[in-house]
Design an enzyme around this catalytic site. Structure first.
Site, mmCIF file in Angstrom:
data_model
loop_
_atom_site.group_PDB
_atom_site.id
_atom_site.type_symbol
_atom_site.label_atom_id
_atom_site.label_comp_id
_atom_site.label_asym_id
_atom_site.label_seq_id
_atom_site.Cartn_x
_atom_site.Cartn_y
_atom_site.Cartn_z
ATOM 1 N N GLU A 289 -4.031 151.847 39.598
ATOM 2 C CA GLU A 289 -3.961 150.756 40.571
ATOM 3 C C GLU A 289 -5.293 150.040 40.735
ATOM 4 O O GLU A 289 -5.344 148.895 41.194
ATOM 5 C CB GLU A 289 -3.505 151.297 41.936
ATOM 6 N N LYS B 74 -7.777 150.651 45.960
ATOM 7 C CA LYS B 74 -6.334 150.829 45.795
ATOM 8 C C LYS B 74 -6.033 152.240 45.307
ATOM 9 O O LYS B 74 -6.889 152.946 44.806
ATOM 10 C CB LYS B 74 -5.779 149.795 44.815
ATOM 11 N N GLU C 179 -9.607 146.398 41.925
ATOM 12 C CA GLU C 179 -9.732 146.669 43.363
ATOM 13 C C GLU C 179 -9.996 148.158 43.571
ATOM 14 O O GLU C 179 -9.103 148.986 43.423
ATOM 15 C CB GLU C 179 -8.461 146.224 44.086
ATOM 16 N N GLU D 131 4.373 138.881 40.394
ATOM 17 C CA GLU D 131 3.335 139.799 39.907
ATOM 18 C C GLU D 131 3.745 140.305 38.536
ATOM 19 O O GLU D 131 4.924 140.621 38.307
ATOM 20 C CB GLU D 131 3.164 141.027 40.820
#
Length: 412
Positions: A317, A311, A308, A259
């Site tokens: 996030e 999150k 997203e 990641e």
């Protein structure tokens, strides 16, 4: 005729190399309630020439959509399943049978990742290695151990020392935990996966770390570490990890960046401009290796495919996506992920064949100007080159127009 034969020789012998972007993949997280269906996600990957992806659980809709796609898959074992798989080979066999063997004929599995960022102090950590061993045993029994590797993904909080990078070492609390995992990976010829975020390092010490150093666009060396010179935080972080691995017997262990990303909103330095700079620089950078391991292409997975919206708790996030949930690119970099893939020599030969046929048929007509020939070449470029990608198009348009000028010169 001599010129025609020369073209034929060049065309038959043509091989293109270019710079590969096969080391780049994308993480597909699904902590959201507004994402497109899996088949559309896979189509989006293919349309952007993204050849590798990472998912965090064995989502069957995604696995079905991947059938026949030729996309290499990194698949995660959810943290909540690890203890059960660690308790016996039968549980591991059930998991592998249902989520790997069931799809392995037409889905290209690359790694099985047992646990994501499990802290050594987490009770689950004691089950990571046994679960990895059990899954690997099942793969061996299916004769897949050379095609699919088993690993785990760590965070860089495992390091107790990281500056300068040559002093990198695992903390006392993680040392024994990671040491046993490193030995397993070496024995099974599998890489260690590491999640690397310069963004979080930067926001933790914005006065000490220059933004350009974190974004991989500093023009000067920022860290002098003996023989190693670091111009960016990404390389320095990996340098510390490599040094730590050396201290636990993993000097030759491959590291995959599982990641890495930068948020576009929600916090300090989280802007579209910074995110675009980071992703663009990272894509171009990883093919060169790092100062401590130069000229070694670094397999890297960009985080993440989509924003997203579920999150948290940090707002950032929710803003790591390369694409919005409606599949629109957030930055002008999505095409770059696959833009450096070398065009196939067979495809390039088709373009050259068109050129040869053009000269054989039209050169005797006695074109007398550049504009006359460009009309014909535009046909070739329009119909053949888009399928090859930008890199091939640049090669073709420059080469073909040079051939036009040479042909006209030969005609006198």
């Amino acid at each position: 005729m001599v010129f025609f034969l020369l073209l034929l020789v060049l065309g038959i012998g043509l091989e293109t190399t270019g710079t590969t972007a096969q080391s780049i993949g994308v993480c597909y997280g699904r902590v959201a309630d507004n994402l497109p269906p899996a088949n559309e996600v896979i189509d989006l990957l293919k349309s952007n020439n993204i050849k590798r992806m990472r998912i965090y659980d064995p989502d069957e809709a995604t696995l079905q959509a991947l059938r026949g796609s030729n996309i290499e898959l990194v698949i995660g074992v959810p943290n909540e399943n690890i203890q059960t798989i660690a308790t016996g080979v039968s549980s591991a066999s059930y998991w592998v049978q249902n989520y790997i063997l069931k799809y392995s004929k037409d889905v290209k599995f690359r790694y099985i990742v047992v646990g994501n960022e499990i802290n050594p102090n987490d009770p689950t950590s004691q089950f990571i290695l046994p679960a990895m061993q059990n899954i690997n045993a099942v793969l061996i029994s299916a004769n897949l151990q050379n095609k699919i590797k088993v690993s785990t993904a760590i965070q860089l909080d495992f390091l107790g020392s990281s500056y300068p990078p040559s002093t990198g070492a695992f903390s006392s609390s993680s040392n024994s935990y990671i040491s046993s995992i490193v030995q397993f990976l070496l024995q099974s010829d599998a890489p260690l996966l590491a999640n690397v975020y310069t963004y979080f390092s930067y926001i933790s010490a914005p006065k000490e770390i220059e933004l350009s150093f974190a974004l991989l666009n500093s023009p000067t060396v920022q860290v002098n570490d003996g023989e190693y010179k670091y111009t960016n935080l990404f390389d320095a972080t990996l340098g510390a990890l490599y040094s730590a691995l050396e201290k636990v017997g993993g000097a030759n262990l491959e590291v995959v960046v599982s990641e890495s990303g930068w948020p576009s909103d929600g916090g300090v330095a989280a802007t579209v401009e910074n995110a675009q700079a980071y992703y663009s620089n990272l894509i171009k950078h990883v093919s060169n290796g790092t100062p401590k391991r130069p000229n070694q292409e670094l397999e890297t997975y960009l985080f993440a495919m989509f924003d997203e919206n579920k999150k948290g708790p940090a707002k950032t996030e929710r803003h790591f996506g390369l694409f919005t949930p409606n599949k629109q690119p957030k930055y002008q970099i999505s095409g770059d992920i696959g833009a450096y893939t070398s065009p196939k020599a067979s495809h390039m030969r088709l373009v050259w064949l068109c050129c040869i046929l053009f000269y054989a048929a039209y050169l005797p007509m006695g074109f007398t100007s550049h504009d006359d020939t460009v009309i014909i070449f535009d046909f070739v470029l329009t119909w053949w080159c888009p399928a090859l990608g930008y890199f091939a198009w640049v090669i073709c348009i420059n080469t073909l127009y040079s051939m036009i000028d040479l042909a006209l010169l030969m005609q006198g």
